[in-house]
Design an enzyme around this catalytic site. Sequence first.
Site, PDB file in Angstrom:
ATOM      1  CD1 TRP A 101      -8.815  -2.649   7.546  1.00  0.00           C
ATOM      2  CD2 TRP A 101     -10.418  -3.812   8.580  1.00  0.00           C
ATOM      3  NE1 TRP A 101      -9.295  -1.871   8.568  1.00  0.00           N
ATOM      4  CE2 TRP A 101     -10.270  -2.547   9.227  1.00  0.00           C
ATOM      5  CE3 TRP A 101     -11.362  -4.706   9.059  1.00  0.00           C
ATOM      6  CZ2 TRP A 101     -11.057  -2.175  10.317  1.00  0.00           C
ATOM      7  CZ3 TRP A 101     -12.141  -4.333  10.159  1.00  0.00           C
ATOM      8  CH2 TRP A 101     -11.985  -3.083  10.768  1.00  0.00           C
ATOM      9  CG  ASP A 175     -12.834  -5.211   2.411  1.00  0.00           C
ATOM     10  OD1 ASP A 175     -13.494  -4.196   2.088  1.00  0.00           O
ATOM     11  OD2 ASP A 175     -12.501  -5.456   3.590  1.00  0.00           O
ATOM     12  CE  LYS A 199     -13.248   2.551   6.026  1.00  0.00           C
ATOM     13  NZ  LYS A 199     -12.599   2.663   7.329  1.00  0.00           N
TER      14      LYS A 199
END
Length: 363
Positions: A101, A175, A199
Amino acid sequence: MTRFANFCAGPASMPTAVLERARDEMLNWQGLGASVMEISHRGSHYTQLAEQTEANLRQLMNISDDYAVLFLQGGAALQFSAVVLNLLNNGTADYLLTGAWSQKAYQEAKRYETLGLGKINLVATGGEAGFVDVPDRSQWQLDDAASYFHYCPNETIHGVQMFQVPQVDAPIVADMSSCILSEPIDVNKFAMIYAGAQKNIGPAGLTLVIIRKDLLDRASAYCPAVMNYQNQLDNGSMMNTPATYAWYLAGLVFEWLLEQGGVEAIAKINHAKAKTLYDAIDGSDFYSNKVNPAYRSIMNVPFQLADDALDKVFLAESEQAGLLNLKGHRVVGGMRASIYNAITLEQVQALTAFMAEFERKYG
């Protein structure tokens, strides 16, 4: 109705109590005779919901008035561009790569370098080692005048987590899509935090941005209006119709977290869950985890079986046992258990019991 243990990396499991409340309020929210997803986001009832949701998040994370809190759309992936367009300001941005990511964020940012909007500097990458460790600080190549430093504290695919905030001079952008609200953090150490909701916050469709207000005057002239953080703040995150139902569900999750005792209480459970699973892996010759133990994620636990030929059998039998979505990401292979806030210790214990029995049968 039976609820199984859902170890999906995202969209992820949500607290049963939250889903039950949403079910009960589905057709008639606050006595209005309509669902919350059917009412105007401009009306007083929804405005109050939005304000209370923000207040609860500020309480959970101890967010001061120096920060704006935005409830946006587009997922964390849209923020890969928005961060550059709002903060680069023709300067240099430092990117540390610890997994897939942060690598995607870096690759997206590099596109704007080619447009002449600034320079994107690769600080270091763990990719050459397979993203199973964090590059040693001695290897970092930082820009002394960087506009910001970007990293991903928790990488869902490779299961690498940085528990300490990097000590750098540039404003830090993180992030936190897969670790926000999982344990206490000092928001004041960050210039900006962003996180996709799917999440630990709620369903997909909502993205949180927490940003220092003094950074809101840096946006490029090329920044689209709906991606401009100052514009969104001025409009209460409602420049266009927001993801109203996802926002509502996030609010229910925040209330649920407060009822559990807040982030401090959920962190103790999360660490107990992670220890239970890693102990099962480390105590076996049948299972393995390749990540440096110092950087093992408490949210996403990838593991491999001694014989890859048993992977399909493991997945089939685990699903029959009510243990869902354990297949590892295609980049890593093997298995992965994502044990976000909504996963209980009892569910993790059920997984480790299954793993022990599976090893007994096939080991």
